[in-house]
Motif scaffolding. Structure first.
Motif, PDB file in Angstrom:
ATOM      1  N   ALA A   1       0.828  -1.213   0.000  1.00  0.00           N
ATOM      2  CA  ALA A   1       0.000   0.000   0.000  1.00  0.00           C
ATOM      3  C   ALA A   1       0.859   1.258   0.000  1.00  0.00           C
ATOM      4  CB  ALA A   1      -0.932  -0.014   1.206  1.00  0.00           C
ATOM      5  N   SER A   2       1.949   1.231   0.751  1.00  0.00           N
ATOM      6  CA  SER A   2       2.820   2.407   0.811  1.00  0.00           C
ATOM      7  C   SER A   2       3.476   2.697  -0.532  1.00  0.00           C
ATOM      8  CB  SER A   2       3.895   2.227   1.890  1.00  0.00           C
ATOM      9  OG  SER A   2       4.824   1.220   1.519  1.00  0.00           O
TER      10      SER A   2
ATOM     11  N   SER B   1      -5.846  -0.329   5.977  1.00  0.00           N
ATOM     12  CA  SER B   1      -6.820   0.685   5.554  1.00  0.00           C
ATOM     13  C   SER B   1      -6.293   2.094   5.796  1.00  0.00           C
ATOM     14  CB  SER B   1      -8.155   0.475   6.277  1.00  0.00           C
ATOM     15  OG  SER B   1      -8.082   0.879   7.641  1.00  0.00           O
ATOM     16  N   ARG B   2      -5.553   2.280   6.880  1.00  0.00           N
ATOM     17  CA  ARG B   2      -5.003   3.604   7.160  1.00  0.00           C
ATOM     18  C   ARG B   2      -3.946   3.993   6.129  1.00  0.00           C
ATOM     19  NH1 ARG B   2      -6.068   1.896  12.467  1.00  0.00           N
ATOM     20  NH2 ARG B   2      -4.054   0.870  12.740  1.00  0.00           N
ATOM     21  N   VAL B   3      -3.095   3.039   5.760  1.00  0.00           N
ATOM     22  CA  VAL B   3      -2.090   3.322   4.731  1.00  0.00           C
ATOM     23  C   VAL B   3      -2.770   3.582   3.390  1.00  0.00           C
ATOM     24  CG1 VAL B   3      -0.027   2.483   3.549  1.00  0.00           C
ATOM     25  CG2 VAL B   3      -0.410   1.862   5.935  1.00  0.00           C
TER      26      VAL B   3
ATOM     27  N   LEU C   1      -5.750   5.105  -2.074  1.00  0.00           N
ATOM     28  CA  LEU C   1      -6.134   3.842  -2.725  1.00  0.00           C
ATOM     29  C   LEU C   1      -7.588   3.533  -2.377  1.00  0.00           C
ATOM     30  CD1 LEU C   1      -2.906   1.739  -1.972  1.00  0.00           C
ATOM     31  CD2 LEU C   1      -3.375   3.223  -3.927  1.00  0.00           C
ATOM     32  N   GLU C   2      -8.500   4.070  -3.148  1.00  0.00           N
ATOM     33  CA  GLU C   2      -9.916   4.023  -2.786  1.00  0.00           C
ATOM     34  C   GLU C   2     -10.497   2.613  -2.848  1.00  0.00           C
ATOM     35  OE1 GLU C   2     -11.453   6.962  -5.477  1.00  0.00           O
ATOM     36  OE2 GLU C   2     -11.319   8.541  -3.959  1.00  0.00           O
ATOM     37  N   ARG C   3     -10.090   1.843  -3.847  1.00  0.00           N
ATOM     38  CA  ARG C   3     -10.588   0.466  -3.936  1.00  0.00           C
ATOM     39  C   ARG C   3     -10.126  -0.348  -2.727  1.00  0.00           C
ATOM     40  NH1 ARG C   3      -7.833  -1.527  -8.997  1.00  0.00           N
ATOM     41  NH2 ARG C   3      -8.693  -3.536  -8.389  1.00  0.00           N
TER      42      ARG C   3
END
Length: 278
Positions: free
Chosen positions: A165-166, A207-209, A215-217
């Protein structure tokens, strides 16, 4: 004097050391196709050894991928690193299926190093392979009710998800969320409360990252996955996992999730789970 079985194992380990050294040399020389061929051969020995109950051989097989991976990384051999990650996943899954906790944990740890340490390049393709492999091990461990090792594997999977995610690898992040949901709900079914709770906590962390990186999806999928774990945990009276999921979901209360879902659906028709292909 060693038994015949012990002598056989020692012979196999000697062959593995030879193959690993040869693969590392090929990698150092930039011979990626030859390196991959030997990785596949080593993998087959590892899986066969797991099915035969030869735990010492399996552990040695897993550890002997490390020098090959380091050379492949130095030479920028992305496909060889992917091959190693998938091999570790298959061997770890086979070991978990035979209730070999030590080798399964070792395989997961090696994968965690590939996905989370600065020494590896961590391209999108490599990260997806690591995620897929960790997920396979985690699911197998959960199925066998090996809670302690399943929990540590899930932690490594979640940390790799945060790394993905990052780097804004949204498809990889989504796959981690799907896997955490699947392992979390499977853990609830097996009454593995710690693994279920860890899955929920890591979904909240990811979810926080995802939110920070836009990253909406992935953000929306985290909500779906947390709701699934919360529902199943409540149904089975695993209150710890249910509370952790509920607390993670609280941060979404101020969001217009219907509007976010509509926006995501407009930009991406149909959410599909990733499967790994080389």
């Amino acid at each position: 004097m060693a038994s015949v079985d012990e002598k056989d194992e020692a012979g196999v380990i000697e062959i593995l050391y030879y193959l690993s050294g040869l693969a590392a040399r090929y990698a150092n020389e930039g011979l990626e196709s030859d390196t991959k061929r030997l990785i596949e051969y080593i993998k087959k020995i590892g899986i066969a050894s797991a099915l035969a109950g030869q735990e010492t051989v399996v552990t040695n097989t897993i550890l002997l991928f490390s020098p090959v991976a380091k050379e492949a990384c130095r030479q920028g051999m992305e496909n060889a690193l992917v091959c190693i990650a998938l091999a570790l996943g298959e061997i770890g899954k086979a070991a978990a299926g035979q209730k070999m906790e030590g080798p399964a944990k070792t395989a997961a740890t090696c994968l965690g190093e590939m996905g989370n340490t600065p020494g590896f390049t961590k391209t999108r393709k490599e990260i997806i392979a690591v995620i897929f492999a960790l997920g396979e091990i985690g699911k197998s461990l959960t199925k066998q009710s090996l809670g302690d090792v399943a929990n540590s594997t899930v932690t490594l999977l979640g940390e790799t998800g945060k790394a993905a995610a990052s780097q804004k690898f949204e498809d990889a992040t989504l796959n981690v969320e799907f896997l955490l949901q699947e392992i979390g709900t499977g853990a609830i079914e097996k009454n593995l409360q710690e693994t279920a709770s860890t899955s929920a906590r890591l979904l909240g962390d990811i979810s926080r990252v995802a939110d920070r990186q836009g990253l909406e999806r992935a953000l929306l999928q985290a909500v779906y996955s947390l709701e699934a774990i919360k529902f199943d945990a409540e149904d089975r009276y695993l209150m710890s996992a249910s509370i952790i999921a509920e607390v993670a979901l609280m941060r979404f209360e101020s969001m217009d999730l219907d509007k976010l879902e509509e926006k995501v659906n407009e930009s991406f028709r149909g959410k599909r789970r990733l499967t790994y292909t080389d």
